[in-house]
Design an enzyme around this catalytic site. Structure first.
Site, PDB file in Angstrom:
ATOM      1  N   GLU A 256       0.884  -1.160   0.000  1.00  0.00           N
ATOM      2  CA  GLU A 256       0.000   0.000   0.000  1.00  0.00           C
ATOM      3  C   GLU A 256       0.914   1.200   0.000  1.00  0.00           C
ATOM      4  O   GLU A 256       1.539   1.513   1.017  1.00  0.00           O
ATOM      5  CB  GLU A 256      -0.875   0.006   1.259  1.00  0.00           C
ATOM      6  CG  GLU A 256      -1.813  -1.170   1.366  1.00  0.00           C
ATOM      7  CD  GLU A 256      -2.889  -1.148   0.308  1.00  0.00           C
ATOM      8  OE1 GLU A 256      -3.298  -0.063  -0.121  1.00  0.00           O
ATOM      9  OE2 GLU A 256      -3.313  -2.234  -0.117  1.00  0.00           O
ATOM     10  N   CYS A 295      -2.452   8.785   3.189  1.00  0.00           N
ATOM     11  CA  CYS A 295      -2.151   8.243   1.860  1.00  0.00           C
ATOM     12  C   CYS A 295      -3.297   8.516   0.893  1.00  0.00           C
ATOM     13  O   CYS A 295      -3.110   8.538  -0.312  1.00  0.00           O
ATOM     14  CB  CYS A 295      -1.918   6.749   1.965  1.00  0.00           C
ATOM     15  SG  CYS A 295      -3.253   5.901   2.806  1.00  0.00           S
TER      16      CYS A 295
HETATM   17  P1  NAP Z   1       8.436   4.923   4.482  1.00  0.00           P
HETATM   18  O1  NAP Z   1       9.542   5.843   4.751  1.00  0.00           O
HETATM   19  O2  NAP Z   1       8.373   4.246   3.171  1.00  0.00           O
HETATM   20  O3  NAP Z   1       8.473   3.843   5.664  1.00  0.00           O
HETATM   21  C1  NAP Z   1       7.483   2.848   5.758  1.00  0.00           C
HETATM   22  C2  NAP Z   1       7.967   1.724   6.634  1.00  0.00           C
HETATM   23  O4  NAP Z   1       9.057   1.073   5.985  1.00  0.00           O
HETATM   24  C3  NAP Z   1       8.492   2.159   7.993  1.00  0.00           C
HETATM   25  O5  NAP Z   1       8.087   1.229   8.955  1.00  0.00           O
HETATM   26  C4  NAP Z   1       9.996   2.134   7.818  1.00  0.00           C
HETATM   27  O6  NAP Z   1      10.694   1.896   9.020  1.00  0.00           O
HETATM   28  C5  NAP Z   1      10.131   0.932   6.899  1.00  0.00           C
HETATM   29  N1  NAP Z   1      11.376   0.890   6.145  1.00  0.00           N
HETATM   30  C6  NAP Z   1      12.038   1.908   5.574  1.00  0.00           C
HETATM   31  N2  NAP Z   1      13.133   1.446   4.935  1.00  0.00           N
HETATM   32  C7  NAP Z   1      13.146   0.093   5.120  1.00  0.00           C
HETATM   33  C8  NAP Z   1      14.023  -0.948   4.723  1.00  0.00           C
HETATM   34  N3  NAP Z   1      15.095  -0.706   3.986  1.00  0.00           N
HETATM   35  N4  NAP Z   1      13.741  -2.222   5.104  1.00  0.00           N
HETATM   36  C9  NAP Z   1      12.643  -2.487   5.831  1.00  0.00           C
HETATM   37  N5  NAP Z   1      11.779  -1.530   6.250  1.00  0.00           N
HETATM   38  C10 NAP Z   1      12.022  -0.255   5.890  1.00  0.00           C
HETATM   39  O7  NAP Z   1       7.025   5.645   4.665  1.00  0.00           O
HETATM   40  P2  NAP Z   1       6.531   6.574   5.861  1.00  0.00           P
HETATM   41  O8  NAP Z   1       7.298   7.840   5.779  1.00  0.00           O
HETATM   42  O9  NAP Z   1       6.495   5.839   7.136  1.00  0.00           O
HETATM   43  O10 NAP Z   1       5.012   6.819   5.464  1.00  0.00           O
HETATM   44  C11 NAP Z   1       4.599   7.781   4.558  1.00  0.00           C
HETATM   45  C12 NAP Z   1       4.290   7.175   3.212  1.00  0.00           C
HETATM   46  O11 NAP Z   1       3.424   6.075   3.355  1.00  0.00           O
HETATM   47  C13 NAP Z   1       3.582   8.132   2.303  1.00  0.00           C
HETATM   48  O12 NAP Z   1       4.192   8.093   1.060  1.00  0.00           O
HETATM   49  C14 NAP Z   1       2.163   7.608   2.239  1.00  0.00           C
HETATM   50  O13 NAP Z   1       1.491   7.918   1.052  1.00  0.00           O
HETATM   51  C15 NAP Z   1       2.345   6.168   2.431  1.00  0.00           C
HETATM   52  N6  NAP Z   1       1.155   5.542   3.026  1.00  0.00           N
HETATM   53  C16 NAP Z   1       0.381   4.701   2.275  1.00  0.00           C
HETATM   54  C17 NAP Z   1      -0.744   4.131   2.826  1.00  0.00           C
HETATM   55  C18 NAP Z   1      -1.649   3.208   2.039  1.00  0.00           C
HETATM   56  O14 NAP Z   1      -2.483   2.539   2.633  1.00  0.00           O
HETATM   57  N7  NAP Z   1      -1.527   3.151   0.750  1.00  0.00           N
HETATM   58  C19 NAP Z   1      -1.085   4.388   4.158  1.00  0.00           C
HETATM   59  C20 NAP Z   1      -0.272   5.226   4.885  1.00  0.00           C
HETATM   60  C21 NAP Z   1       0.845   5.805   4.306  1.00  0.00           C
HETATM   61  P3  NAP Z   1      11.391   3.086   9.847  1.00  0.00           P
HETATM   62  O15 NAP Z   1      10.312   4.039  10.197  1.00  0.00           O
HETATM   63  O16 NAP Z   1      11.960   2.389  11.010  1.00  0.00           O
HETATM   64  O17 NAP Z   1      12.399   3.676   8.940  1.00  0.00           O
END
Ligand code: NAP
Length: 517
Positions: A256, A295
């Site tokens: 997602e 999102c």
């Molecule tokens: P993110 O930076 O992509 O991080 C998401 C998750 O991935 C976090 O738990 C992060 O952990 C983990 N992560 C990052 N790098 C990783 C790696 N190399 N290996 C394993 N895990 C890793 O996103 P975010 O900043 O938390 O959230 C914002 C984004 O999420 C926005 O772009 C939004 O549109 C999207 N979103 C989508 C939905 C949907 O349902 N479609 C819902 C909510 C948000 P750490 O925090 O520990 O780095």
């Protein structure tokens, strides 16, 4: 300041080293830290597979539904505490309600599915018997059984409660134990919820594990029986999706990701009509709720070119009255972004969009906010942009600014409106406002292939509408292309994601005996 532990292999554990820091969104102060240094990630998966899996598979769907209901009951008993923690991430009461009670509500919906719509067994008989032979002695029939691994969740920061609970609802109901990894910046809320669930004793041993911090080499140890559910940015999602071990073992993966959701004003809607007012209200809601960190939030506002100015004026008139600041202060309508790094990202994104747009409301560098120090907190006032040339603009369809930021784009005709919507490359949700039935039908079929959810609005529907940005547990949440191509919610389909569909072949008598409950 607290240290967030992880709940793994049946006990609370703390990783080594200084760990990663969590900051207060209003004051910028460090409020917590967490680390997974030294953890054995393979052991966590084994523990879930060997302890939690058998316990859940021994339960029937109604019993698992009962478990979800009990979980919801436990969490409902600690709402005040959850709201306090959510305030540290800059959530207003309403923002926190969406996350916390939205998540608990999802548990209730899936609980009801398990207790009322699924059989009193631990597996599902799917569909009718298929005749495969002339004499009828050899037939086929499908069953669905839970996968025997662990449902790993990697969640985004913006919904630490809902993001965890909505995935737990489907995976636990299917019969798979879970390992939750919340985004570090807001992990405190997920941590406290898991703590309350574990201490309540409702969770069968091994069915719920929590990792606060990085996931180390976890992905390397996943097998074809495990499932990875990822919510977050498209860039991280694509990286995880192509992890060599996940690819080699065809580990089930649901993504997602972010999306450039749009709202469209039909050419039939006049600027002085009530429908126009509802359209504007929808946009304002989406820009302000959770400071635009959803999102599903509206990023692109598609309007007939001759009504562009009227739309801008109507939105800016309302945005001007939006009090931004510390949500604890009376009268504040919108809180900060989650942290300074998110603020930096948002400002950078606005700068990129500004290459092809002009800012018509808001100052990305404003630093005076109600009851807060703008230099320490991560505040951003709502920013409205106007796309200068819809025919040539590219970035506005590609760059997601994760904050209270949206862009008005004028279209010349219906075909261009559709083409612009589709330039998002696949989105979670779109909303159309029109009173013209023929136009609504035409645009619906033009938008549907590119969206997971579509609100086909008119004035009448707006009275009871659940809103553009709210994912409903009964309906699809997920979208094609850029949105990740997944389907995280949507009733039984999301439960099936954690089950194997197997075609049985044999005599009618034997299959009947195997499938009988
Ligand atoms: P993110 O930076 O992509 O991080 C998401 C998750 O991935 C976090 O738990 C992060 O952990 C983990 N992560 C990052 N790098 C990783 C790696 N190399 N290996 C394993 N895990 C890793 O996103 P975010 O900043 O938390 O959230 C914002 C984004 O999420 C926005 O772009 C939004 O549109 C999207 N979103 C989508 C939905 C949907 O349902 N479609 C819902 C909510 C948000 P750490 O925090 O520990 O780095």
């Amino acid at each position: 300041m607290i240290t967030l532990k992880s709940y793994i292999c049946g006990e609370w554990q703390t990783g080594g080293g200084a760990g990663r820091a969590l900051h207060h969104a209003v004051t910028g102060e460090q409020i917590a830290s967490c680390s997974t240094e030294g953890f054995d990630f393979e052991a966590m998966l084994e523990y879930g597979r060997n302890v939690g899996g058998p316990a859940l598979r021994a339960m029937t769907f109604p019993q698992r539904g009962e478990l979800l209901k009990k979980m919801a009951g436990v969490l409902n008993g600690h709402l005040e505490e959850f709201y306090e923690i959510a305030a540290a991430y800059g959530a207003t009461k309403r923002d926190a309600w969406m996350d916390v009670e939205g998540g608990i509500g999802t548990l209730f919906v899936y609980s009801s599915l398990g207790r009322k719509a699924l059989p009193d067994s631990s597996f599902i008989v799917d569909g009718e018997v298929a005749g495969l032979s002339k004499e009828g002695t050899f037939v086929g029939r499908h069953i669905r059984v839970p996968l025997e691994g662990v449902a790993v969740q990697i969640n985004a920061f913006n919904f630490p409660a809902w993001g965890m609970l909505e995935k737990l609802a489907s995976s636990l109901l299917a019969g798979m134990p879970a390992l939750v990894k919340p985004a570090t910046s807001t992990a405190w809320l997920a941590y406290r919820m898991v703590e309350r669930l574990i201490e309540s004793g409702v969770m069968p041993e091994g069915t719920l594990q929590l990792v606060c911090g990085s996931v180390g080499d976890l992905l390397h140890h996943m097998t074809c029986q495990d499932v990875l559910g990822f919510t977050g940015s498209a860039s991280v999602g694509c990286k995880l999706k192509s992890h060599p071990n996940l690819v080699a073992n065809s580990v089930r993966f649901n993504m997602e990701a972010d999306s450039l959701n749009c709202i469209m004003l039909g050419h039939d809607v006049a600027a002085d009509s009530p429908t126009f007012g509802k359209f504007v209200r929808e946009i304002l809601n989406e820009m302000r709720v959770k400071a635009g960190q959803k999102c599903t939030a509206i990023r692109r506002i598609l309007v007939p070119a001759d009504r562009e100015q009227a739309v801008i004026e109507a939105i800016t008139a309302k945005l001007s009255g939006t009090v931004v600041g510390d949500p604890a202060v009376e009268g504040v309508k919108m809180g900060p972004l989650v942290n300074r790094s998110a603020l930096r990202d948002a400002r950078e994104g606005i700068a990129v969009l500004s290459e092809e747009c002009e800012i018509v409301h808001g100052d990305p560098d404003r630093s005076d906010f109600e009851g807060a120090d703008g230099e320490k907190g991560s505040f951003l006032e709502p920013i409205l942009l106007r796309c200068k040339d819809a025919a040539s603009a590219v970035k506005v369809h590609e760059v997601e600014v994760f904050g209270p930021v949206a862009t008005v784009i004028g279209y010349a005709d219906d075909d261009q409106a559709l083409a612009l919507a589709r330039k998002g490359g696949g989105s979670l949700v779109a909303t159309l406002y029109s009173e013209d039935e023929a136009l609504a039908r035409k645009l619906t079929f033009g938008l549907a292939p590119f969206h997971g959810r579509l609100m086909v609005m008119n004035e009448q529907a707006s009275g009871e509408s659940t809103g553009h940005g709210v994912a409903m547990p009964q309906l699809v949440h997920g979208g094609p292309g850029r949105a990740g191509g997944g389907e995280e919610l949507g009733g039984l389909r999301s439960v099936y994601h954690y089950m194997q569909r197997t075609a049985l072949q044999g005599t009618p008598e034997r299959l009947e005996a195997i499938c009988s409950v």
